[in-house]
Design an enzyme around this catalytic site. Structure first.
Site, PDB file in Angstrom:
ATOM      1  N   SER A 140      11.978  -5.573   0.917  1.00 29.22           N
ATOM      2  CA  SER A 140      10.825  -5.697   1.814  1.00 29.22           C
ATOM      3  C   SER A 140      11.104  -6.786   2.842  1.00 29.22           C
ATOM      4  O   SER A 140      11.823  -7.750   2.556  1.00 29.22           O
ATOM      5  CB  SER A 140       9.579  -6.085   1.008  1.00 29.22           C
ATOM      6  OG  SER A 140       8.535  -6.440   1.870  1.00 29.22           O
ATOM      7  N   TYR A 153       6.206 -11.528  -5.050  1.00 34.64           N
ATOM      8  CA  TYR A 153       6.833 -10.332  -4.465  1.00 34.64           C
ATOM      9  C   TYR A 153       8.038 -10.728  -3.596  1.00 34.64           C
ATOM     10  O   TYR A 153       9.115 -10.110  -3.673  1.00 34.64           O
ATOM     11  CB  TYR A 153       5.762  -9.617  -3.647  1.00 34.64           C
ATOM     12  CG  TYR A 153       6.121  -8.291  -3.056  1.00 34.64           C
ATOM     13  CD1 TYR A 153       6.076  -7.126  -3.824  1.00 34.64           C
ATOM     14  CD2 TYR A 153       6.473  -8.172  -1.707  1.00 34.64           C
ATOM     15  CE1 TYR A 153       6.375  -5.891  -3.243  1.00 34.64           C
ATOM     16  CE2 TYR A 153       6.761  -6.957  -1.130  1.00 34.64           C
ATOM     17  CZ  TYR A 153       6.713  -5.817  -1.903  1.00 34.64           C
ATOM     18  OH  TYR A 153       7.007  -4.600  -1.338  1.00 34.64           O
TER      19      TYR A 153
HETATM   20  P1  NAP Z   1       3.489   3.101  -4.399  1.00 34.41           P
HETATM   21  O1  NAP Z   1       2.982   4.181  -3.523  1.00 34.41           O
HETATM   22  O2  NAP Z   1       2.542   2.136  -5.018  1.00 34.41           O
HETATM   23  O3  NAP Z   1       4.385   3.794  -5.563  1.00 34.41           O
HETATM   24  C1  NAP Z   1       4.985   2.986  -6.535  1.00 34.41           C
HETATM   25  C2  NAP Z   1       5.916   3.823  -7.377  1.00 34.41           C
HETATM   26  O4  NAP Z   1       6.594   2.954  -8.289  1.00 34.41           O
HETATM   27  C3  NAP Z   1       5.203   4.865  -8.211  1.00 34.41           C
HETATM   28  O5  NAP Z   1       6.028   5.982  -8.275  1.00 34.41           O
HETATM   29  C4  NAP Z   1       5.088   4.186  -9.574  1.00 34.41           C
HETATM   30  O6  NAP Z   1       5.024   5.107 -10.671  1.00 34.41           O
HETATM   31  C5  NAP Z   1       6.402   3.445  -9.619  1.00 34.41           C
HETATM   32  N1  NAP Z   1       6.404   2.307 -10.545  1.00 34.41           N
HETATM   33  C6  NAP Z   1       5.664   1.186 -10.481  1.00 34.41           C
HETATM   34  N2  NAP Z   1       5.978   0.383 -11.516  1.00 34.41           N
HETATM   35  C7  NAP Z   1       6.930   1.038 -12.237  1.00 34.41           C
HETATM   36  C8  NAP Z   1       7.645   0.731 -13.420  1.00 34.41           C
HETATM   37  N3  NAP Z   1       7.460  -0.422 -14.082  1.00 34.41           N
HETATM   38  N4  NAP Z   1       8.547   1.651 -13.868  1.00 34.41           N
HETATM   39  C9  NAP Z   1       8.754   2.813 -13.232  1.00 34.41           C
HETATM   40  N5  NAP Z   1       8.098   3.153 -12.099  1.00 34.41           N
HETATM   41  C10 NAP Z   1       7.207   2.265 -11.625  1.00 34.41           C
HETATM   42  O7  NAP Z   1       4.556   2.183  -3.649  1.00 34.41           O
HETATM   43  P2  NAP Z   1       5.376   2.425  -2.280  1.00 34.41           P
HETATM   44  O8  NAP Z   1       4.590   1.857  -1.167  1.00 34.41           O
HETATM   45  O9  NAP Z   1       5.896   3.789  -2.211  1.00 34.41           O
HETATM   46  O10 NAP Z   1       6.577   1.392  -2.532  1.00 34.41           O
HETATM   47  C11 NAP Z   1       7.854   1.814  -2.964  1.00 34.41           C
HETATM   48  C12 NAP Z   1       8.803   0.621  -2.841  1.00 34.41           C
HETATM   49  O11 NAP Z   1       8.843   0.191  -1.469  1.00 34.41           O
HETATM   50  C13 NAP Z   1       8.391  -0.599  -3.655  1.00 34.41           C
HETATM   51  O12 NAP Z   1       9.538  -1.235  -4.181  1.00 34.41           O
HETATM   52  C14 NAP Z   1       7.745  -1.502  -2.635  1.00 34.41           C
HETATM   53  O13 NAP Z   1       7.805  -2.853  -3.008  1.00 34.41           O
HETATM   54  C15 NAP Z   1       8.586  -1.192  -1.418  1.00 34.41           C
HETATM   55  N6  NAP Z   1       7.929  -1.508  -0.146  1.00 34.41           N
HETATM   56  C16 NAP Z   1       6.789  -0.859   0.222  1.00 34.41           C
HETATM   57  C17 NAP Z   1       6.197  -1.196   1.439  1.00 34.41           C
HETATM   58  C18 NAP Z   1       4.946  -0.528   1.932  1.00 34.41           C
HETATM   59  O14 NAP Z   1       4.427  -0.957   2.964  1.00 34.41           O
HETATM   60  N7  NAP Z   1       4.439   0.511   1.275  1.00 34.41           N
HETATM   61  C19 NAP Z   1       6.764  -2.183   2.244  1.00 34.41           C
HETATM   62  C20 NAP Z   1       7.924  -2.814   1.821  1.00 34.41           C
HETATM   63  C21 NAP Z   1       8.508  -2.465   0.627  1.00 34.41           C
HETATM   64  P3  NAP Z   1       3.623   5.746 -11.176  1.00 34.41           P
HETATM   65  O15 NAP Z   1       3.257   6.798 -10.155  1.00 34.41           O
HETATM   66  O16 NAP Z   1       3.922   6.319 -12.518  1.00 34.41           O
HETATM   67  O17 NAP Z   1       2.636   4.639 -11.204  1.00 34.41           O
END
Ligand code: NAP
Length: 240
Positions: A140, A153
């Site tokens: 991130s 984070y």
């Molecule tokens: P999201 O929509 O909240 O989805 C999170 C995913 O991670 C879900 O598939 C969830 O599974 C899975 N997960 C969470 N904890 C887990 C665990 N302990 N073991 C296995 N799976 C787990 O998040 P997102 O926005 O797509 O983010 C994806 C990645 O991008 C993350 O690493 C986040 O930090 C990074 N990121 C996101 C943003 C943003 O703006 N969205 C920005 C920078 C970085 P379940 O469906 O089973 O809960």
């Protein structure tokens, strides 16, 4: 068969990455923690596009569970290996440092930092033996610049960035590349509670990004064309 594992593939950025890797010809292992319905939806979308997918449920923060599920997968696929690993699973538990509980700190580090270690430790040895592998860690902008309310984070993501750079040095000679992708604000469940109208004013491009845009970058890093890119952190943030 070429296999790719995407942790947190049930929703958001992970789902978009699963679809992209499937379109590139990979049989996709969709990991999730608890949301089976969302994981099934990812699988169905892949199959509707003519691809192949398998669901693998485990908590990335549980090292024993990771070892067990991935070792069992390997035992039933003796001729194959997982050539692409995308460490995408992550959570946010924002709070100011002086109010932050041990749980808020530990859960975020356990998922992003330890989770990335556990999956990678198992799979990197197969990639090195086969002399081809792609490890892509989703970090991130917060792990590069820091963000108030995100000391947990930012520390977790900065830790993964350090891991990415060090591991890339260990694996380069075996043609296993290790890179990190650092998104800014992307429209997913994770950012649903944020005030998008206000926050997009600080993004030079004036909008949040889409999960599919992140998936395109991951797709490039996973491709054979990205053979000479390793140890890098590539931001995708609309200029943020
Ligand atoms: P999201 O929509 O909240 O989805 C999170 C995913 O991670 C879900 O598939 C969830 O599974 C899975 N997960 C969470 N904890 C887990 C665990 N302990 N073991 C296995 N799976 C787990 O998040 P997102 O926005 O797509 O983010 C994806 C990645 O991008 C993350 O690493 C986040 O930090 C990074 N990121 C996101 C943003 C943003 O703006 N969205 C920005 C920078 C970085 P379940 O469906 O089973 O809960």
């Amino acid at each position: 068969m070429k296999y790719a594992l995407v942790t947190g593939g049930s929703r958001g950025i992970g789902r978009a990455i699963c679809l992209k890797l499937s379109a590139m010809g990979y049989s996709v292992l969709v990991n999730y923690q608890s949301n089976q319905e969302a994981a099934e939806e990812t699988k169905q979308q892949i199959e509707a596009n003519g691809g192949a997918a398998e669901l693998l449920s485990f908590n990335v923060a549980d090292g024993d569970a990771v070892d067990k599920v991935l070792s069992e997968w390997q035992l039933t696929h003796t001729e194959d290996y997982i050539a692409v690993l995308v460490n995408n699973a992550g959570i946010r538990k924002d709070n100011l440092m002086f109010w932050m509980s041990d749980n808020e700190w530990n859960n975020v580090l356990d998922t992003s930092l330890n989770g990335t270690f556990y999956t990678t430790r198992v799979l990197v040895k197969y990639m090195m033996t086969k002399k081809f592998g792609r490890i892509i860690n989703i970090v991130s902008i917060s792990g590069i610049n820091g963000m108030a309310g995100q000391t947990n984070y930012a520390a977790a993501k900065a830790g993964v960035i350090g891991m990415t750079k060090a591991l890339a040095l260990e694996t380069a000679k075996k043609k296993v590349t290790v890179n990190a992708v650092a998104p800014g604000f992307i429209e997913t469940d994770m950012t649903q509670d944020l005030n998008q109208e206000e926050l997009k004013k600080i993004v030079p491009m004036g909008r949040f990004g889409k999960a599919e845009e992140v998936a395109e970058l991951v797709g490039f890093l996973a491709s054979e064309n990205a053979e000479y890119v390793t140890g890098q952190v590539i931001s995708i943030s609309g200029g943020l």
